[in-house]
Design an enzyme around this catalytic site. Structure first.
Site: not given
Ligand code: GLN
Length: 468
Positions: A61, A136, A160
């Protein structure tokens, strides 16, 4: 021909060990899959050149700092920022021979539940590209389910990792607070942020967790964690599974989600677990409002460092230094970080601190105690991960509160610092439904055990129907 849609990390390891494929062939297969499907899905913000080596590829990420590789956290204000050091989790991956495929899309500064807050455009859900992958960490979850990475790392402040894994049909672990280093991670809310794995199977998830967990002298909040036991059994004898009624009967939960979760709970019973009801009366009502004070308060402080001097973007339109700070932050941050900086600064300001931030801290303690009480009678708690399946792109962007409500069920245990594992438990309207398993602190092995047994019993096919 390597089928990246079906290949698990464990499967990849076997292929490499038996020398049926080389590390380079494996990496090339993922790059080819990215070339084919990422233009539609937009999981990656940056794809790497092959670093060479013999290990398994991995996606990270884009809040995870990577030496020599751009790290933007989905924000324009970090455009062009190339870290000069690796986050500890990136170092640990490399020490295990893992090869970084690229950096995955995220809501700006990990603030959001759909990946639509990325300054670089949204990621699409591989099961239905008109829908969001969650957030997210939507880029990591979508990449794993579309065969664009065998596994990935995400970060989880209030859901997330768990929520995108639920919406994309893969396995995601938010580890116990303090078990994984945040050194080199772009900070959002430091009392909540955790890094964790996203994978196709519980065993892959457990293995990747074992790679990144452990004390790190560079992050003083870390502790040594119990050794990971790769789950192998298929029964749940002797295990007590609690069903918190407020988190399972909430009106926001779609009927199709409820049905799949009830089926999974019934399977726990059939596998030999003792299943009983429990109650977390205040966690659901107060979890969300409490989180949306504490997380923005911490974010307003963490994001103060983006001033145009030290990192990334600097506004060219300024007369003097103060003007430069103002323009840089105005032009560099998107709406959601701005909203949170405003809320957080207000909640921390003299005269309001006690009424908002102070109160929220007390409520947080109540939530932690409620969970601790439930664990006096149960080893693991089960709830849906997300009240709904993946929603339409654009469906919640006009209403921040509707977007925040996506995290209704993931936030309470995050506030309590507890580990949570998402395991796919079926389909509703052709889209994945996720089961959330919550354990007491450091009980990751119990979550893996339950997750693995259920995974075998459910037989969920993690390849999106339209790509089969
Ligand atoms: N969706 C939640 C938020 O917007 C949680 C995000 C996260 O875990 N990083 O804050």
């Amino acid at each position: 021909m390597i089928d990246t849609l079906r290949l698990t990390a464990e499967g990849a390891k076997d292929l490499l060990e038996r020398k049926e494929v080389s590390g380079d062939e494996l990496f090339a297969a993922y790059l080819a899959a990215i070339g084919e499907r990422d233009p539609e899905l937009h999981c990656y913000l940056h794809v790497c050149e092959d670093p060479g080596g013999a290990g398994i590829p991995i996606a990270l990420k884009d809040v995870i700092g990577t030496r020599g590789i751009p790290t933007t956290a989905g924000s324009k204000i970090l455009e062009g920022y190339v870290p000069v050091y690796d986050a500890t989790v990136a170092t640990r991956c490399k020490e295990h021979g893992l090869r970084v495929l690229g950096k995955t899309n995220t809501d700006e500064f990990a603030m959001g539940s759909s990946t639509e807050n990325s300054a670089y455009g949204p990621t699409h859900n591989p099961w239905d590209p008109t829908r969001v992958p969650g957030g997210s960490g939507g880029g990591s979850a979508a990449a794993v389910s579309a065969g664009l990475a065998p596994w990935a790392l995400g970060s989880d402040t209030g859901g997330s990792i768990k929520q995108p894994s639920a919406l994309c049909g893969n396995v995601g672990l938010r580890p116990t607070y303090g078990t994984v280093s945040r050194y080199g991670i772009v900070a959002f809310a430091s009392s909540l942020d955790q890094v964790g794995p996203v994978a196709k199977t519980v065993r892959d998830c457990a293995f990747l967790y074992s790679v990144i967990a452990g004390r790190d002298p560079c992050d003083s909040t870390t502790v040594e964690s119990p050794e990971v036991v790769l789950p192998a059994g298929d029964d749940l004898k002797g295990l007590r599974v609690g069903v918190p009624k407020e988190l399972n009967e909430h009106e926001a939960i779609e009927p199709g989600v409820r049905k799949a979760v009830e089926h999974a709970i019934e399977l726990c019973r059939q596998l030999g677990a003792e299943v009983g009801e429990c109650s977390l009366p205040r966690s659901v009502d107060f979890g969300l409002p409490c989180y949306y004070l504490i997380a923005p308060a911490e974010a307003s402080s963490n994001l103060a460092r983006y001033d145009g001097v030290r990192y990334g973007y600097r506004s060219p339109n300024s007369a003097d230094r103060l003007d430069m700070y103002t323009h840089t932050r105005d032009e560099g941050f998107g709406d959601e970080p701005k909203r949170r900086i405003l809320v957080g600064t207000y909640a921390l300001s003299a005269g309001y601190y006690d009424a908002y931030y102070g109160q929220a801290q007390k409520v947080r303690t109540v939530i932690a105690r409620e969970h601790a009480q439930a664990f006096e009678n149960f080893d693991v708690l089960v709830t849906p991960t997300s009240p709904t399946v993946a929603f339409e792109l654009g469906g919640r962007t006009a209403d921040p509160l509707a977007m925040y409500a996506s995290d209704l069920l993931t936030i309470p245990s995050c506030m309590a610092g507890l580990p949570g594992l998402n395991v796919p438990c079926g389909l509703s309207e052709g889209l994945p439904v996720g089961l959330q398993l919550i354990g007491p602190q450091f009980a990751e092995n119990a979550l893996f055990r339950v997750g693995h047994a259920l995974e075998q019993a459910i037989g969920f096919d993690f390849v999106p129907e339209r790509l089969r």
